[in-house]
Design a protein around this motif. Structure first.
Motif, PDB file in Angstrom:
ATOM      1  N   TYR A   1      -6.173 -11.078 -17.053  1.00 47.85           N
ATOM      2  CA  TYR A   1      -5.705 -12.180 -16.663  1.00 47.85           C
ATOM      3  C   TYR A   1      -6.128 -13.452 -17.837  1.00 47.85           C
ATOM      4  O   TYR A   1      -7.563 -13.589 -17.426  1.00 47.85           O
ATOM      5  CB  TYR A   1      -5.651 -13.415 -15.273  1.00 47.85           C
TER       6      TYR A   1
ATOM      7  N   ARG B   1     -14.921 -15.195 -22.373  1.00 47.37           N
ATOM      8  CA  ARG B   1     -13.677 -15.043 -22.533  1.00 47.37           C
ATOM      9  C   ARG B   1     -12.989 -14.650 -23.847  1.00 47.37           C
ATOM     10  O   ARG B   1     -12.391 -13.786 -23.466  1.00 47.37           O
ATOM     11  CB  ARG B   1     -12.938 -16.516 -21.813  1.00 47.37           C
TER      12      ARG B   1
ATOM     13  N   GLU C   1     -11.111 -14.062 -17.716  1.00 48.92           N
ATOM     14  CA  GLU C   1     -12.412 -14.112 -17.253  1.00 48.92           C
ATOM     15  C   GLU C   1     -12.733 -12.967 -16.123  1.00 48.92           C
ATOM     16  O   GLU C   1     -13.220 -12.127 -15.182  1.00 48.92           O
ATOM     17  CB  GLU C   1     -13.185 -14.949 -16.573  1.00 48.92           C
ATOM     18  N   THR C   2     -11.076 -12.402 -15.788  1.00 47.04           N
ATOM     19  CA  THR C   2     -11.075 -11.149 -14.703  1.00 47.04           C
ATOM     20  C   THR C   2     -10.064 -10.403 -15.416  1.00 47.04           C
ATOM     21  O   THR C   2      -9.615 -10.340 -15.677  1.00 47.04           O
ATOM     22  CB  THR C   2     -10.664 -11.830 -13.170  1.00 47.04           C
ATOM     23  N   THR C   3     -10.153  -9.229 -14.705  1.00 50.38           N
ATOM     24  CA  THR C   3      -9.036  -8.014 -15.842  1.00 50.38           C
ATOM     25  C   THR C   3      -7.709  -8.455 -15.050  1.00 50.38           C
ATOM     26  O   THR C   3      -6.834  -9.018 -14.351  1.00 50.38           O
ATOM     27  CB  THR C   3      -9.374  -6.591 -15.047  1.00 50.38           C
TER      28      THR C   3
END
Length: 367
Positions: free
Chosen positions: A221, A210, A217-219
């Protein structure tokens, strides 16, 4: 004959087709960042040094910054290391908001003198950063005893010791977390910048992933404050072509060191001292002499280019005067900085070139 202190050109010429193919494969894949090449390098490098996890970074300095962040090191914490190191070790500590605290070195190895650790610990101490400098490991068992006694983290700085060993364990496999650099001059180097963080904790691994990607962990956010510190696919692909040969590189470095040892044994130089607890990878071949500057000048006159790692201890630099140290605080570090130099050392040096260096040194010392 000209002998550079380091050069990648012979290596590149020998492996040119493989390197070009590695780069082309990435360019034609459509994936340039955080792709399969990076993940494969993480898997293979972890397997090589003996850790469960690895996270690629954009350079070795940021690897240290993020590793410290992953350990929870931050504003006002103290981190113990040495002043006989490259600036990035200390720069990274400062970047986290932590305070570097120095201890002196062992005058034989130029590594952290672990007998001085305990005296440097305060209630603010959070982490110890042993720097495995020049290709040899710090004496880790007594260091871990101190760390365990005072509940401190250990971050291994392995930028100069890829492939080195301590009692059969690879450098970078022993601490809570470790970092390395893939800067071009390193034992395992790319043709640009790159770094890696290794660990056995899944929690640290997930946090590191991270931190290098904006805290996400995701685009789009972010779960926490993070950074942009990703190892790109081109450099990962280049490193994947070189990693299978790392032991060959180290063996050749050790062969060169053995020639230097043999040919320079009868001189007034102080040659590298190798601790019997480990395997020296000879990132650098560091010698010592009171007439260091004169030797370097005369080597250059004979087209041999040596280097000094490092001529100025960190605590004597203007940029770190605010830490409150003064000249005389670390006598072994300061004495070494005035007398050490590094002879040419890289796998593509020929025996003829190494012998030429030795012959010229004999001539200089006998004048």
């Amino acid at each position: 004959m000209e002998v550079k202190v380091w050069s990648y050109l012979k290596e590149y010429e020998t492996n040119k087709e493989e390197i070009i193919k590695a780069i082309t494969d990435v360019l034609e894949s459509g994936v340039l960042i955080l792709g399969e090449k990076g993940r494969e390098l993480e898997r293979q490098y972890s397997k090589y040094i003996g850790t469960k996890y690895a996270v690629g970074c954009d350079n070795g300095t940021n690897a240290i910054v993020l590793a410290l962040r992953a350990l929870g090191v931050g504003e006002g914490d103290e981190v113990i290391t040495v002043s006989n190191t490259a600036i990035p070790t200390v720069s990274a500590i400062v970047t986290t908001g932590a305070i570097p605290v120095f201890v002196d070195i062992n005058p034989r190895t130029y590594l952290m003198d672990v007998t001085k650790l305990e005296a440097a610990i305060t209630p603010k101490t959070k982490c110890i950063v042993p720097v495995h400098i020049f290709g040899q490991c710090v004496d880790m068992d007594p260091l871990f005893e101190v760390a365990k006694k005072h509940n401190l983290f250990v971050l291994e700085d392995v930028a100069q010791a890829q492939g080195a060993e301590y009692k059969g364990k690879k450098a970078g496999s022993m601490g809570n977390i470790s970092t390395t650099s893939f800067y071009p001059t390193k034992i395992l180097g790319t043709y640009g910048d790159g770094g890696m963080v290794n660990m056995n904790s899944k929690e640290l691994h997930d946090k590191m992933k991270r931190l290098r990607f904006y805290g996400a962990e995701t685009t789009y956010y972010a779960q926490e404050q993070g950074y942009n510190s990703r190892l790109d696919e081109i450099h990962a692909s280049i490193l994947l072509t070189k990693l299978p040969h790392i032991e060959e590189y180290i063996n050749r470095r050790r062969e060169i060191a053995a020639i230097y040892d043999r040919e320079l044994a009868d001189t007034s130089l102080i040659l590298p001292f190798v601790e019997d607890y480990g395997k020296h990878a000879y990132y650098l071949y560091v010698i010592r002499h009171q007439k260091r500057d004169e030797i370097i000048t005369k080597l250059k006159e004979n087209n041999i280019f040596a280097n000094i790692s490092y001529p100025w201890p960190i605590h004597t630099m203007t940029g770190y005067q605010y830490l409150g140290y003064k000249e005389g605080d670390f006598p072994e570090t300061e004495a070494a900085a005035k007398e050490i130099l590094s002879l040419p050392m890289y796998p593509t040096l020929s025996n003829e070139e190494v012998m030429y260096v030795c012959e010229v040194i004999h001539k200089i010392l006998n004048e």
